[in-house]
Structures are given as C-alpha cells and as structure tokens.
Design a protein around this motif. Structure first.
Motif, PDB file in Angstrom:
ATOM      1  N   GLY A 285       0.816  -1.191   0.000  1.00  0.00           N
ATOM      2  CA  GLY A 285       0.000   0.000   0.000  1.00  0.00           C
ATOM      3  C   GLY A 285       0.859   1.254   0.000  1.00  0.00           C
ATOM      4  O   GLY A 285       1.940   1.289   0.603  1.00  0.00           O
TER       5      GLY A 285
ATOM      6  N   HIS B  13      -3.516   0.295  -2.560  1.00  0.00           N
ATOM      7  CA  HIS B  13      -4.060   0.594  -1.244  1.00  0.00           C
ATOM      8  C   HIS B  13      -4.189  -0.706  -0.457  1.00  0.00           C
ATOM      9  O   HIS B  13      -4.938  -1.608  -0.865  1.00  0.00           O
TER      10      HIS B  13
ATOM     11  N   ALA C 129      -5.802  -2.915   2.090  1.00  0.00           N
ATOM     12  CA  ALA C 129      -7.169  -2.887   2.621  1.00  0.00           C
ATOM     13  C   ALA C 129      -7.472  -4.201   3.334  1.00  0.00           C
ATOM     14  O   ALA C 129      -8.279  -5.010   2.867  1.00  0.00           O
TER      15      ALA C 129
ATOM     16  N   SER D  93     -10.906  -4.281  -7.155  1.00  0.00           N
ATOM     17  CA  SER D  93     -11.204  -4.279  -5.720  1.00  0.00           C
ATOM     18  C   SER D  93     -11.012  -5.635  -5.048  1.00  0.00           C
ATOM     19  O   SER D  93     -11.193  -5.746  -3.831  1.00  0.00           O
TER      20      SER D  93
ATOM     21  N   SER E 124     -10.931  -0.476   6.551  1.00  0.00           N
ATOM     22  CA  SER E 124     -10.563  -0.414   5.132  1.00  0.00           C
ATOM     23  C   SER E 124     -11.685   0.200   4.309  1.00  0.00           C
ATOM     24  O   SER E 124     -11.435   0.975   3.377  1.00  0.00           O
TER      25      SER E 124
ATOM     26  N   THR F 190     -11.567   4.050   5.151  1.00  0.00           N
ATOM     27  CA  THR F 190     -10.374   4.823   4.791  1.00  0.00           C
ATOM     28  C   THR F 190      -9.897   4.594   3.365  1.00  0.00           C
ATOM     29  O   THR F 190      -9.139   5.406   2.831  1.00  0.00           O
ATOM     30  N   VAL F 191     -10.331   3.499   2.745  1.00  0.00           N
ATOM     31  CA  VAL F 191      -9.920   3.215   1.366  1.00  0.00           C
ATOM     32  C   VAL F 191     -11.114   3.305   0.420  1.00  0.00           C
ATOM     33  O   VAL F 191     -11.146   4.138  -0.493  1.00  0.00           O
TER      34      VAL F 191
ATOM     35  N   GLU G 231     -13.259   6.498   0.170  1.00  0.00           N
ATOM     36  CA  GLU G 231     -12.472   7.624  -0.337  1.00  0.00           C
ATOM     37  C   GLU G 231     -12.289   7.562  -1.855  1.00  0.00           C
ATOM     38  O   GLU G 231     -11.727   8.481  -2.445  1.00  0.00           O
TER      39      GLU G 231
END
Length: 214
Positions: free
Chosen positions: A115, A129, A131, A149, A174, A177-178, A181
């Motif tokens: 990440g 990212h 997650a 994803s 996750s 914050t991921v 966003e």
C-alpha cells in the motif's frame, strides 16, 4: 489499454487480463485459468509482464505459480498474505480438496505489493491501497478509470470476514479509509460477480451506507 475478464474455478473467481503495447498483466489467475491464459497470450504474441494477486486465498492464486513458470513472469502479492501460498497444502480442508491444493505449484518467489506504492499494468499506472479485513494482505488497485477491488468490495456486498485470519474491525476500517475515499467515477472490477461503479455502491451498497456519517 484493454481489459478482458473471465470467471475461473469452483468459486467463479474473476481473472482479469490487462493488455497494452504488446504486454499483458494478469490479475488473480484462479483454478483452470492457466490454459486459457496461455492460449490467449501465445496466440496474440504478447509478453506476460506481471501477475498480480489481490490477496492470498487459493481461489485467486491457484494457477499463479504454473503461469509464472511458463512465462518466467514475476508474481506480486502483499507480504502479509504470502503464507497462504503454502497454507492449503496438506491441510485436508474441504477448500484444499476442492482446489487440489496438494498439487498446486507455488510461485518460486513473490514481489511485494505494498500500500502507498504504484504498479504499472500494460502501460497504465495504478495506485496500491492496503485494505485488510477479508484477509490480512488484501490490496485494492486504483487507476484513472478502473479499480480492481479484489474481495474487498463487490456489487451490493463486501468480502466475508468470518474466515480464519479475517478481521471484521479491519474490514470496516478499510471500507472507511480506502473504499469510501474512492472517486465516484471509478468502474469497480471485483474479485467475484459483475462489475459496478463506485457511485452506485456509495448510494446502494448496504455495507457502505451503514458506515457513512449521518
């Protein structure tokens, strides 16, 4: 850049093929993906540049080692999930038997998928990212138009957190914050099931709606 996809193996895991400038990157080559990928890459005279694993569960990694050795290609995986590549062998679990884990060829080595970094797939740069939640090393790949994803976000759902090594609290973190966003314009290409958009998931996915502030 062109993105192709097909479902492979007992759990219908989405395998993605990203093509551009004579190169190809493969994301999550599950069980029985190998032969179709070899045929496509060979017939189109492409160079397999990278194999990317969104996490370490066997339905996403089953044919990665065989494919990597066939084309001498590097395999990318978050270090927290590398242990999964050997964990199913000899375990005798139903999943291990379903995926013939004892005969799985593991990659000879892996490159870290961390990440905060970036990775170039068929000429396009994707931001990485971390997650965790579904597994300790889940990674989401975000480009200008597309987001791979994995098993973090699905159309109308999210990855399960009732498995060994899963963590519901980490998953909720996750998602906040991921996933929440992410830009609404992104096309979401998940590890299972149909594609969707971030806009649609923000509006209708019950797991995301539950985490949104009132």
């Amino acid at each position: 850049m062109e993105i192709l996809g097909f479902a492979a193996g007992p759990y219908k895991t989405n395998c993605y093929v990203i093509v551009g400038d004579g190169e190809v990157a493969v994301i999550d080559p599950g069980m029985h993906a190998h032969d179709d990928l070899v045929e496509y890459i060979t017939n189109n005279k492409l160079k397999l540049d990278k194999i990317v694993l969104t996490h370490g569960h066997i339905d996403h990694t089953r044919d990665a080692g065989t494919l990597a050795r066939r084309f001498n290609a590097p395999v990318y995986l978050h270090p927290d999930d590398v242990f999964f590549l050997e964990a199913y062998k000899g375990s005798g679990t139903q999943t291990a038997m379903l995926f013939d884990a004892d005969n799985m060829v593991s990659p000879e080595s892996t490159e870290d998928l961390l990440g905060g970094g970036t990775i170039t797939l068929a000429g396009e740069e994707f931001t990485l990212h971390h997650a965790p939640g579904h597994s300790p090393g889940c990674v989401v790949l975000v480009g200008e138009e597309y987001c791979f994803s994995g098993d973090v976000l699905f159309k109308g759902s999210i990855g399960r957190t009732d498995f060994e090594f899963s963590d519901e609290e980490a998953m909720n973190r996750s998602l906040r914050t991921v996933i929440l966003e992410l830009d609404d314009s992104l096309q979401i290409l998940p590890g299972h099931g149909p594609t969707t958009t971030m806009r649609a998931e923000r509006m209708s996915n019950p797991f995301l709606r539950a985490l949104r502030p009132n």
